[in-house]
Design a protein around this motif. Structure first.
Motif, short mmCIF file in Angstrom:
data_model
loop_
_atom_site.label_atom_id
_atom_site.label_comp_id
_atom_site.label_asym_id
_atom_site.label_seq_id
_atom_site.Cartn_x
_atom_site.Cartn_y
_atom_site.Cartn_z
N GLU A 20 0.84 -1.19 0.00
CA GLU A 20 0.00 0.00 0.00
C GLU A 20 0.88 1.25 0.00
N GLY A 21 0.53 2.20 -0.88
CA GLY A 21 1.27 3.45 -0.97
C GLY A 21 2.46 3.42 -1.91
N PHE A 22 2.80 2.26 -2.46
CA PHE A 22 3.93 2.14 -3.38
C PHE A 22 3.42 2.15 -4.82
N ASP A 23 4.25 2.64 -5.74
CA ASP A 23 3.95 2.60 -7.18
C ASP A 23 4.41 1.25 -7.71
N ALA A 24 3.50 0.31 -7.83
CA ALA A 24 3.87 -1.02 -8.31
C ALA A 24 3.54 -1.15 -9.80
N ASP A 25 4.51 -1.56 -10.58
CA ASP A 25 4.32 -1.91 -11.98
C ASP A 25 4.47 -3.42 -12.07
N LEU A 26 3.44 -4.08 -12.57
CA LEU A 26 3.44 -5.54 -12.60
C LEU A 26 3.26 -6.05 -14.02
N ALA A 27 3.99 -7.09 -14.36
CA ALA A 27 3.82 -7.77 -15.65
C ALA A 27 3.36 -9.19 -15.38
N ILE A 28 2.28 -9.59 -16.04
CA ILE A 28 1.80 -10.96 -15.96
C ILE A 28 2.41 -11.68 -17.16
N TRP A 29 3.27 -12.65 -16.88
CA TRP A 29 4.14 -13.26 -17.88
C TRP A 29 3.56 -14.56 -18.42
N ASP A 30 3.65 -14.76 -19.73
CA ASP A 30 3.27 -16.01 -20.38
C ASP A 30 4.57 -16.69 -20.82
N PRO A 31 5.04 -17.70 -20.07
CA PRO A 31 6.34 -18.31 -20.37
C PRO A 31 6.34 -19.14 -21.66
N GLU A 32 5.18 -19.50 -22.17
CA GLU A 32 5.09 -20.34 -23.37
C GLU A 32 4.95 -19.53 -24.66
N ALA A 33 4.67 -18.26 -24.57
CA ALA A 33 4.48 -17.44 -25.78
C ALA A 33 5.78 -17.34 -26.56
N SER A 34 5.69 -17.49 -27.87
CA SER A 34 6.83 -17.34 -28.76
C SER A 34 6.52 -16.20 -29.72
N TYR A 35 7.52 -15.36 -29.97
CA TYR A 35 7.27 -14.18 -30.79
C TYR A 35 8.53 -13.79 -31.55
N THR A 36 8.37 -13.40 -32.81
CA THR A 36 9.47 -12.87 -33.60
C THR A 36 9.22 -11.40 -33.84
N TYR A 37 10.15 -10.56 -33.40
CA TYR A 37 9.99 -9.12 -33.52
C TYR A 37 10.04 -8.65 -34.97
#
Length: 91
Positions: A20-37
Motif C-alpha cells: 500500500e502506498g507504493f507505485d507497483a508496476d506488474l507484468a503478468i508473464w506467459d512463459p510459453e508465448a513465442s514471438y518474432t519481432y
C-alpha cells in the motif's frame, strides 16, 4: 525480486515493493508465448527496431502500472504516456 534493491540503491521512496502506498508496476508473464519481432513492434519514436527478426520465448501478457491496466492480451489499452520524473539520491 528485481525492483527492491535498485529502488533502495537509488533512493526511490515509494518504489520497489508491492505494498500500500507504493507505485507497483506488474507484468503478468506467459512463459510459453513465442514471438518474432518485426520492424515496427516497439512503442517508441526511433524509427527502427534493433530486435527485428529476433525470436523470443516468454512474453508479458498483461501489464499494470499504479493499479491501472496498460496492456491487455499484449495490446496497449491506454492513451497517454504515464511516466513521471522521480529524482534519485545515491544511498
Amino acid at each position: 525480486m528485481t525492483a527492491t534493491a535498485p529502488a533502495r540503491a537509488f533512493g526511490l521512496d515509494g518504489k520497489g515493493a508491492i505494498a500500500e502506498g507504493f507505485d507497483a508496476d506488474l507484468a503478468i508473464w506467459d512463459p510459453e508465448a513465442s514471438y518474432t519481432y518485426g520492424a515496427d513492434d516497439l512503442h517508441d519514436n526511433t524509427g527502427y527496431n534493433p530486435f527485428e527478426g529476433t525470436t523470443v520465448k516468454g512474453m508479458p501478457r498483461h501489464v499494470l502500472s499504479r493499479g491501472e491496466l496498460l496492456i491487455r492480451d499484449r495490446a496497449l489499452v491506454t492513451e497517454a504516456p504515464r511516466g513521471r520524473w522521480l529524482p534519485m539520491r545515491a544511498g
